[in-house]
Motif scaffolding. Sequence first.
Motif, PDB file in Angstrom:
ATOM      1  N   ALA A 157       0.595  -1.206  -0.074  1.00  0.00           N
ATOM      2  CA  ALA A 157       0.161   0.156   0.210  1.00  0.00           C
ATOM      3  C   ALA A 157       1.035   1.178   0.131  1.00  0.00           C
ATOM      4  CB  ALA A 157      -1.049  -0.021   1.107  1.00  0.00           C
TER       5      ALA A 157
ATOM      6  N   GLY B  70      -0.380   4.923  -0.901  1.00  0.00           N
ATOM      7  CA  GLY B  70      -1.027   5.248   0.082  1.00  0.00           C
ATOM      8  C   GLY B  70      -0.317   5.817   1.665  1.00  0.00           C
TER       9      GLY B  70
ATOM     10  N   ALA C  23      -3.978   4.488   5.374  1.00  0.00           N
ATOM     11  CA  ALA C  23      -4.361   3.339   4.325  1.00  0.00           C
ATOM     12  C   ALA C  23      -3.351   2.241   4.286  1.00  0.00           C
ATOM     13  CB  ALA C  23      -4.242   4.344   2.976  1.00  0.00           C
TER      14      ALA C  23
END
Length: 273
Positions: A245, A250, A254
Amino acid sequence: MPKVFIAGPVSWNRLVRVDRLPDPRPHTVFARGHRETVGGTSAGKALNLARLGAEVTLRTVVGDDAPGRAVLEVLRAAGVEVIAETAAGATEQHLNLMDPHGGRLSVYLELPELDHPAHDDRARAALAEADAAVVDLADHARPFLDADVPIWCDLHDYDGRSAFHRDFADAADHLFLNDDAMPDPEPFLVSRVRDGARTAVATLGARGAVGADASGVHRVDAVPVAEIVDTNGAGDAFFAGFLMAHLAGGDLPAALAAGAAQAVRCLTSPDLA
């Protein structure tokens, strides 16, 4: 497809299910089942990262024996490029006793030592092309702590004082640990970011995870699990979900959520990934 280089240990494990972990006294315990499978923190990370779509190169150490060949077969079948250094002794092997609630007792049966690496040039070439370098806790992985790409280190049950972990903690741009030996890891995470780490994360078991970066401290709840099948590798799965991620752009919340989601996939599977 992000490229991830990993340096660290793999193992061949015998997993034994018991009703409860044994007390420290002489007595007899009856197993509820047992099996043999691949293990080791670097194998767990490599298998999860490959499953999530990364191009993974794993530099590790195995013995010239049947357990070593079994480990390499599993990794290569999953699409992991393995740079295998051969140790003089046996492949790393563990005996893991596991209870139904996620408790685990690991006994190291064999631990290889690498005297003369033969593939350093190949490993350095793979490292130079990587988007991230995961350097796991093993003496044979230490030489890769000087990489020029972002260093990711998993300190596992670090207590904040262990000399063995110190080089990894100091080198890490992205640092992970669990709360087994540090019940309140948040101050440590904040201090690591203050001292130069980009992110610092602690997994908290059923309480989720907490992470710190320049934006502050963030938390994520654990994803509910109806039935835990096997806890082996859950921390490595979390690490892999977070890393992917992060590489996708991200932010910290996240990435924490992605880590928690990948961990639950591991907990509900008999395999590392």
